[in-house]
Write an enzyme that holds these catalytic residues in place. Structure first.
Site, PDB file in Angstrom:
ATOM      1  N   LYS A  94      43.545  45.400  38.648  1.00 20.93           N
ATOM      2  CA  LYS A  94      44.093  46.620  39.240  1.00 20.93           C
ATOM      3  C   LYS A  94      45.319  47.156  38.506  1.00 20.93           C
ATOM      4  O   LYS A  94      45.731  48.280  38.751  1.00 20.93           O
ATOM      5  CB  LYS A  94      44.428  46.373  40.701  1.00 20.93           C
TER       6      LYS A  94
HETATM    7  N1  PMP Z   1      38.375  41.813  43.492  1.00 21.87           N
HETATM    8  C1  PMP Z   1      39.593  41.944  43.960  1.00 21.87           C
HETATM    9  C2  PMP Z   1      40.396  40.700  44.236  1.00 21.87           C
HETATM   10  C3  PMP Z   1      40.114  43.214  44.238  1.00 21.87           C
HETATM   11  O1  PMP Z   1      41.359  43.342  44.731  1.00 21.87           O
HETATM   12  C4  PMP Z   1      39.305  44.356  43.986  1.00 21.87           C
HETATM   13  C5  PMP Z   1      39.800  45.721  44.325  1.00 21.87           C
HETATM   14  N2  PMP Z   1      39.718  46.044  45.710  1.00 21.87           N
HETATM   15  C6  PMP Z   1      38.017  44.169  43.484  1.00 21.87           C
HETATM   16  C7  PMP Z   1      37.606  42.875  43.245  1.00 21.87           C
HETATM   17  C8  PMP Z   1      37.039  45.315  43.288  1.00 21.87           C
HETATM   18  O2  PMP Z   1      37.365  46.267  42.296  1.00 21.87           O
HETATM   19  P1  PMP Z   1      37.044  47.785  42.511  1.00 21.87           P
HETATM   20  O3  PMP Z   1      37.921  48.308  43.630  1.00 21.87           O
HETATM   21  O4  PMP Z   1      37.372  48.458  41.208  1.00 21.87           O
HETATM   22  O5  PMP Z   1      35.609  47.971  42.885  1.00 21.87           O
END
Ligand code: PMP
Length: 463
Positions: free
Chosen positions: A51
């Site tokens: 992120k």
């Molecule tokens: N794994 C974790 C630990 C996350 O914090 C996130 C983001 N919510 C994701 C996976 C998924 O990524 P995305 O939001 O880009 O789909």
């Protein structure tokens, strides 16, 4: 991006160290897969997660659009990682930051955000997204009510997938020299899969984009049918949704595969133990799906799975034996006798015994006091037999004078002894055959007893 000044190489701020994360081959856990399975390790980012990539992208876009001005406040709903990415940007650029999140997130994540000077507001997990108490609603309200506040809204912000289109996608394409055939990725906001997937498909429309979705989330069902369904709660954090995020572009997703808490979380633990790759539960889930895909592929395929964040954020959750046991998530295939023993209710001692020469009266008192059905009989520290409550009662009813006879006069065969570090498969087989219970030994000393009922409770609880 790095700077060179008079031969000195450095970064202008920590934000410039985001991205360019390595690909590392999964070895032991992917032993049965014909093609290589490469993991993109996003915990190498300075904030420890994927992120970090979108934090800067969303803030710079808001600055360009005039939505965020000096002294302004960044507001976001986040289960932690996006918050950290944004908190770093806020710290470097001098903004304030407020984060709203469900109360199921680990306390480590909350403390971490506070360490960067951010404010954290927690909301109940089990309320619908349109409830005024949901963390989505709280974030919208804070953004409306505070002057100079801007809701980055990672769920709908086009800068989220765009950050991956501009960084994660090109990195993977270059690192694999264009040889990638399958990209596997968890879906939360869908930003990672949509941006990375779009870039890879533009480079080679044949690359398969596979989404990983926790059981309980509605994303797989929606991808397959276009219909909404009822969400259920699950333990894996950061992935899966109970609504369809605007940042998800389902047109680049070829397939969605679901993974349950037990499989995803146990693989998370194996990644640390067998690969020294220390990640969170959503990474274990994505890796489980990647292995499920790879096991049926030819050797000339090339699978890349994105592992979103570091395991340090989950030391009291997936990486805690106690938490896994309390949530009935330990995998029986890797569960040891000691795990079942220590998960037993603490109402009675682990082991109650009588000595061979003691009177039956003593054994009867133990049966009455602790409501137990079998008692191991010891002589000089060795197990020599077993007393069963049904046998004691029958004999006493026939002739009350046996109460003063030594227990060895009416004991049955000793129970089998198993070692506390043995896998439970052997014990389940012993209990399924003639044995009502087994004794557990620790370094040669008998220290506990596992009955059929104890084992049933463990197995039933872990479904
Ligand atoms: N794994 C974790 C630990 C996350 O914090 C996130 C983001 N919510 C994701 C996976 C998924 O990524 P995305 O939001 O880009 O789909």
């Amino acid at each position: 991006m790095s700077h060179v000044l008079d031969g000195v190489r450095y970064h202008e701020s920590v934000l410039e160290t985001v991205g360019r994360t390595p690909l590392v081959r999964l070895r032991a856990v992917a032993r049965h897969c014909p093609p290589p399975v490469l993991a993109k390790l996003e915990f190498f980012n300075p904030g420890g997660s994927v992120k970090d990539r979108i934090g800067l992208a969303m803030v710079e876009a808001a600055e360009r659009d005039g939505k965020l001005k000096p002294g302004g406040t960044i507001v976001e709903c986040t289960s932690g990682n996006t918050g950290l990415g944004l908190a770093m940007v806020a710290a470097v650029k001098g903004y304030r930051a407020v984060f709203c999140m469900p109360d199921k997130v680990s306390s480590e994540k909350v403390y971490l955000l506070k360490a960067f000077g951010a404010e954290v507001l927690l909301s109940p997990t089990a309320v619908p997204p349109d409830s005024p108490d949901s963390y989505y609603s709280v974030a919208r309200r804070v953004a409306r009510e505070r002057p100079g506040a801007f809701l980055t809204d990672q769920y709908n912000n086009p800068s989220n997938p765009r950050a991956h289109y501009l960084s994660t996608g090109p990195e993977i394409w270059e690192q694999t020299a264009g040889k990638i055939t399958h990209f596997v990725c968890g879906m939360g906001t869908g930003g990672t899969i949509s941006g990375t997937g779009r870039y890879l498909k533009e480079k080679n429309p044949g690359v398969k984009i596979v989404g990983a979705d926790p059981v309980g989330s509605i994303l797989k069902h929606y991808h397959e049918t276009g219909q909404m369904s009822e969400a259920r709660t699950y333990k894996i954090e950061g992935v899966g949704e109970d609504f369809i995020p605007g940042a998800t572009d389902f047109s680049v997703v070829d397939r969605v595969i679901s993974c349950n808490d037990r499989d995803g979380l146990n693989l998370t633990r194996r990644l640390a133990r067998e690969e020294a790759i220390f990640v969170g539960g959503s990474a274990g889930m994505a890796a489980w799906v990647a292995l499920a895909v790879a096991k049926d592929l030819p050797a000339d395929a090339l699978v890349v799975v994105l592992l979103p964040d570091t395991g340090e954020r989950y030391l009291t959750k997936v990486h805690s034996d106690e938490w896994m046991r309390d949530n009935h998530l330990l995998d029986p295939a890797v569960t040891r006798v000691s795990d079942v023993l220590s998960g037993k209710g603490r109402k009675i001692p682990h082991l109650l015994t009588v000595s061979a020469g003691e009177p039956l009266r003593k054994a009867l008192a133990l049966v009455e006091q602790h409501d137990i059905t079998q008692i191991p009989v010891l002589r000089g520290g060795n197990v020599v037999g077993t007393l069963f409550d049904s046998e004691i009662l029958k004999r006493v009813l026939e002739d009350a004078s046996v109460l003063d006879q030594p227990v060895e006069s009416m004991m049955g065969d000793p129970l089998p002894v198993v070692k506390s570090d043995e896998p439970i498969g052997h014990v389940t087989r012993l209990l399924a055959s003639r044995n009502p219970a087994v004794l557990v030994s620790d370094n040669g000393n008998v220290s506990g007893i596992l009955t059929r009922f104890d084992m049933l409770q463990f197995i039933a609880g872990s479904e």
